[in-house]
Design a protein around this motif. Structure first.
Motif, mmCIF file in Angstrom:
data_model
loop_
_atom_site.group_PDB
_atom_site.id
_atom_site.type_symbol
_atom_site.label_atom_id
_atom_site.label_comp_id
_atom_site.label_asym_id
_atom_site.label_seq_id
_atom_site.Cartn_x
_atom_site.Cartn_y
_atom_site.Cartn_z
ATOM 1 N N LEU A 1 0.832 -1.205 0.000
ATOM 2 C CA LEU A 1 0.000 0.000 0.000
ATOM 3 C C LEU A 1 0.871 1.261 0.000
ATOM 4 N N VAL A 2 2.005 1.204 0.702
ATOM 5 C CA VAL A 2 2.938 2.336 0.684
ATOM 6 C C VAL A 2 3.433 2.583 -0.736
ATOM 7 N N ASN A 3 3.713 1.509 -1.481
ATOM 8 C CA ASN A 3 4.170 1.677 -2.862
ATOM 9 C C ASN A 3 3.092 2.312 -3.739
ATOM 10 N N LEU A 4 1.827 1.995 -3.474
ATOM 11 C CA LEU A 4 0.748 2.640 -4.231
ATOM 12 C C LEU A 4 0.768 4.150 -4.001
ATOM 13 N N TYR A 5 1.074 4.542 -2.748
ATOM 14 C CA TYR A 5 1.183 5.973 -2.418
ATOM 15 C C TYR A 5 2.435 6.576 -3.083
ATOM 16 N N ASN A 6 3.570 5.903 -2.922
ATOM 17 C CA ASN A 6 4.817 6.441 -3.476
ATOM 18 C C ASN A 6 4.781 6.541 -4.997
ATOM 19 N N ASP A 7 4.038 5.634 -5.645
ATOM 20 C CA ASP A 7 3.947 5.653 -7.112
ATOM 21 C C ASP A 7 2.855 6.597 -7.613
ATOM 22 N N GLN B 1 -2.727 1.150 12.079
ATOM 23 C CA GLN B 1 -1.738 0.148 12.502
ATOM 24 C C GLN B 1 -0.895 -0.259 11.300
ATOM 25 N N ASP B 2 0.321 -0.741 11.602
ATOM 26 C CA ASP B 2 1.269 -1.101 10.539
ATOM 27 C C ASP B 2 1.575 -2.586 10.580
ATOM 28 N N PHE B 3 1.643 -3.178 9.381
ATOM 29 C CA PHE B 3 1.852 -4.626 9.274
ATOM 30 C C PHE B 3 3.258 -5.011 8.818
ATOM 31 N N ASP B 4 4.123 -4.043 8.566
ATOM 32 C CA ASP B 4 5.527 -4.360 8.281
ATOM 33 C C ASP B 4 6.380 -3.109 8.497
ATOM 34 N N LEU B 5 7.692 -3.296 8.491
ATOM 35 C CA LEU B 5 8.586 -2.203 8.849
ATOM 36 C C LEU B 5 8.684 -1.154 7.749
ATOM 37 N N GLU B 6 8.379 -1.511 6.505
ATOM 38 C CA GLU B 6 8.341 -0.522 5.430
ATOM 39 C C GLU B 6 7.225 0.491 5.694
ATOM 40 N N ALA B 7 6.114 0.013 6.229
ATOM 41 C CA ALA B 7 5.016 0.914 6.574
ATOM 42 C C ALA B 7 5.424 1.844 7.720
ATOM 43 N N VAL B 8 6.178 1.318 8.683
ATOM 44 C CA VAL B 8 6.657 2.151 9.801
ATOM 45 C C VAL B 8 7.551 3.270 9.276
ATOM 46 N N LYS B 9 8.443 2.921 8.361
ATOM 47 C CA LYS B 9 9.354 3.915 7.770
ATOM 48 C C LYS B 9 8.558 4.993 7.027
ATOM 49 N N SER B 10 7.532 4.565 6.305
ATOM 50 C CA SER B 10 6.717 5.524 5.561
ATOM 51 C C SER B 10 6.001 6.484 6.505
ATOM 52 N N LEU B 11 5.453 5.948 7.611
ATOM 53 C CA LEU B 11 4.760 6.803 8.583
ATOM 54 C C LEU B 11 5.721 7.845 9.153
ATOM 55 N N ARG B 12 6.967 7.451 9.318
ATOM 56 C CA ARG B 12 7.971 8.358 9.873
ATOM 57 C C ARG B 12 8.386 9.431 8.854
ATOM 58 N N GLU B 13 8.379 9.082 7.552
ATOM 59 C CA GLU B 13 9.010 9.961 6.561
ATOM 60 C C GLU B 13 8.042 10.656 5.604
ATOM 61 N N ASN B 14 6.914 10.029 5.286
ATOM 62 C CA ASN B 14 6.017 10.605 4.279
ATOM 63 C C ASN B 14 5.029 11.575 4.916
ATOM 64 N N LYS B 15 4.973 12.781 4.384
ATOM 65 C CA LYS B 15 4.162 13.847 4.977
ATOM 66 C C LYS B 15 2.672 13.556 4.927
ATOM 67 N N LYS B 16 2.212 12.874 3.905
ATOM 68 C CA LYS B 16 0.777 12.602 3.780
ATOM 69 C C LYS B 16 0.418 11.169 4.193
ATOM 70 N N HIS B 17 1.280 10.577 4.985
ATOM 71 C CA HIS B 17 0.986 9.300 5.641
ATOM 72 C C HIS B 17 0.594 9.660 7.072
ATOM 73 N N TYR B 18 -0.715 9.695 7.354
ATOM 74 C CA TYR B 18 -1.230 10.235 8.601
ATOM 75 C C TYR B 18 -1.535 9.129 9.618
ATOM 76 N N GLU B 19 -1.085 9.332 10.839
ATOM 77 C CA GLU B 19 -1.445 8.453 11.959
ATOM 78 C C GLU B 19 -2.805 8.894 12.496
ATOM 79 N N VAL B 20 -3.730 7.956 12.633
ATOM 80 C CA VAL B 20 -5.080 8.311 13.107
ATOM 81 C C VAL B 20 -5.475 7.407 14.269
ATOM 82 N N SER B 21 -6.356 7.912 15.107
ATOM 83 C CA SER B 21 -6.845 7.112 16.238
ATOM 84 C C SER B 21 -7.922 6.148 15.767
ATOM 85 N N SER B 22 -8.171 5.113 16.581
ATOM 86 C CA SER B 22 -9.227 4.163 16.231
ATOM 87 C C SER B 22 -10.598 4.831 16.272
#
Length: 502
Positions: free
Chosen positions: A307-313, A323-344
């Motif tokens: 899903l991160v690749n769909l955003y990056n592409d 929630q994140d299911f792999d470490l690539e998603a964690v990296k994206s949350l840390r670095e991509n400005k429009k990757h937003y952390e939201v509450s449940s």
């Protein structure tokens, strides 16, 4: 369902439609307290902290599941409770994985008496099914758990919130530190409403911590431990596209259904799970978007590298991440400005002004069983044993314009589509279509008109059930009167089903 009251749960409000139960006018606020300049929040002794906060037998303690199968915090806290002689605890933990199998031993010792969760697999699931726990378990949805906390239906005495990074004042996140695990969205309602909130971390940063997910005014204490867990454990289960030819056929049909529905156009919003068919569906949706030059609005749900690749592409402009299911998603949350952390709560709480699920165009979901009214089970297997939970299933299905169930018609020689199912998790009224290897079953008259001239193979769900019966034999439905071991609560707080002892 003719049940008015369930011991250790309370009054039963029967499910009566996805949007028919109006909320009561009540909200829970965090307790008021006096803070002074020299107050020390940081503790390194678990026992000392537990004595300080007054945790006692009979209390409700909460945990979040973002470390998934790598979590170590729950064991650390329960072990300390055992050493201090604290028992009869209600464990409000947003999801339970095999790493939590030790909870069964704590149940046998009387330290844990009740489970309140959104998802459960492993030995704890088997123990609930067998009736090992002293009190009935409660299964909620992700949005339903947030609703219950804010409404006061789930009262938390102490919230233990794992954080990969903290400062001395209690600003915390899950994207920094040696054991970063990503979004911390499921713990946000706990921090807002628990009587006492304790951040549990293994990495201390100088004040102020940058990019806090939960801020210091919501954290009462910080407990420093050697290790909160193993972030590699967040990748539990498959997060790869299936190679099974039947499942690929189902996924391709699903993508074509989405396109022919008319929803797959500029501004498209999409949620899919991390399973093989779901990710394959996302792949075929991407192929259509590429061919038609379609730009989506947002993707949501458990986030994976795909899903991160769909955003990056550039296929989608935003990611909403609970929630994140792999470490690539964690990296994206840390670095991509429009990757937003939201509450449940923002993600899926039905009793807020506007949860994000209400903005979804389409969600692709799985099932363990589906009946001919499209009622869907994702909690128990076909033999009635607990093996999962709603998570966001019911939430996303209710909010999305198009909710699609994808499944093989038969799995391990057992019919998935059948006349009756063991347990209802998501009501059929929230499901628009089911896709299997034999075609597409529709539960939406408007969608049926749109697809009137479609090349998709449209088939009545009752005919699918008959076909499954012809292949597997008629599935006998066993009605049980054994004791209730779990309550299945719908996202609005009503009870949609119960699970009985095996």
């Amino acid at each position: 369902m003719n049940i008015d009251y369930i011991k250790d749960y309370g009054e039963v409000i029967p499910f009566n439609g996805a949007f028919n139960l109006k909320p009561k006018e009540k909200t829970v606020k965090k307790q008021i307290k006096l803070s002074k300049q020299n107050d020390n929040k940081v503790y390194t002794s678990i026992q000392e902290l537990i004595k300080k906060i007054g945790l006692k037998s009979g209390d409700t303690i909460s945990f979040h599941h973002h470390l998934r199968n790598g979590d170590k915090v729950t064991r650390i806290i329960l072990k300390a409770c055992e050493e201090l002689g604290i028992n009869d605890l209600k464990l409000a933990i947003s999801a339970i994985f095999p790493v939590h199998n030790f909870i069964v031993d704590f149940a046998k010792k009387g330290i844990v008496s009740q489970i309140d969760t959104n998802y459960c697999v492993g030995e704890v699931a088997n123990a609930i099914t067998r009736g090992l726990f002293k009190k009935v378990a409660i299964f909620r949805t992700h949005g339903g758990r947030a609703r219950a906390i804010y409404a006061g239906d789930l009262k938390i005495d102490v919230a233990f919130i794992a954080a990969s990074a903290s400062d001395e004042a209690g600003n915390i996140n899950g994207i920094m530190g040696k054991n970063a695990f990503g979004s911390i969205g499921y713990a946000m309602p706990d921090a807002d409403c628990a009587k006492i909130s304790v951040a549990v971390s293994d990495t201390m940063y100088p004040y102020p911590l940058s990019n806090p997910s939960i801020t210091q005014d919501k954290i009462d204490y910080v407990l420093m431990v050697d290790e909160i867990g193993d972030p590699n454990g967040i990748k539990s289960g498959t997060t790869d596209i299936t190679k099974d030819p039947i499942q690929l056929k189902i996924a391709k049909t699903t993508a074509n259904l989405i396109y022919e529905s008319g929803l797959l156009k500029d501004g498209f919003s999409f949620q899919t799970g991390a399973g093989g068919i779901s990710l394959a569906s996302a792949h075929y949706v991407k192929e259509i978007m590429k061919e038609k030059n379609i730009k989506g609005s947002f993707i949501m749900g458990g986030i994976t590298a795909y899903l991160v690749n769909l955003y990056n592409d550039g296929y989608f402009s935003n990611i909403f991440d609970v929630q994140d299911f792999d470490l690539e998603a964690v990296k994206s949350l840390r670095e991509n400005k429009k990757h937003y952390e939201v509450s449940s709560s923002l993600y899926a709480n039905i009793h807020t002004s506007s949860p994000i699920v209400n903005k979804l165009d389409c969600v692709v979901l799985g099932a363990t069983e589906v009946d001919t009214n499209f009622n869907t089970n994702v909690i128990t297997s076909s033999n009635g044993y607990i093996m999962g939970g709603s998570g966001g299933h019911s939430d996303a299905a209710a909010g999305a314009k198009l909710a699609i169930i994808t499944t093989n018609l038969i799995r391990t020689r057992k019919a998935i589509v059948k006349e009756k199912i063991n347990s209802i998790t998501t009501p059929g009224e929230s499901i628009n279509a089911l896709v299997c290897e034999y075609g597409v079953a529709l539960n939406d008259k408007t969608l049926a008109k749109i697809l009137k001239n479609s090349k998709l193979k449209i088939i009545d769900i009752k005919d699918l059930a008959k076909l499954a019966n012809n292949i597997c034999g008629v599935c006998e439905f066993e009605k049980s009167n054994k004791k209730i071991v779990a309550v299945v609560e719908y996202r609005d707080g009503s009870v949609i089903d119960v699970i009985r002892q095996k």
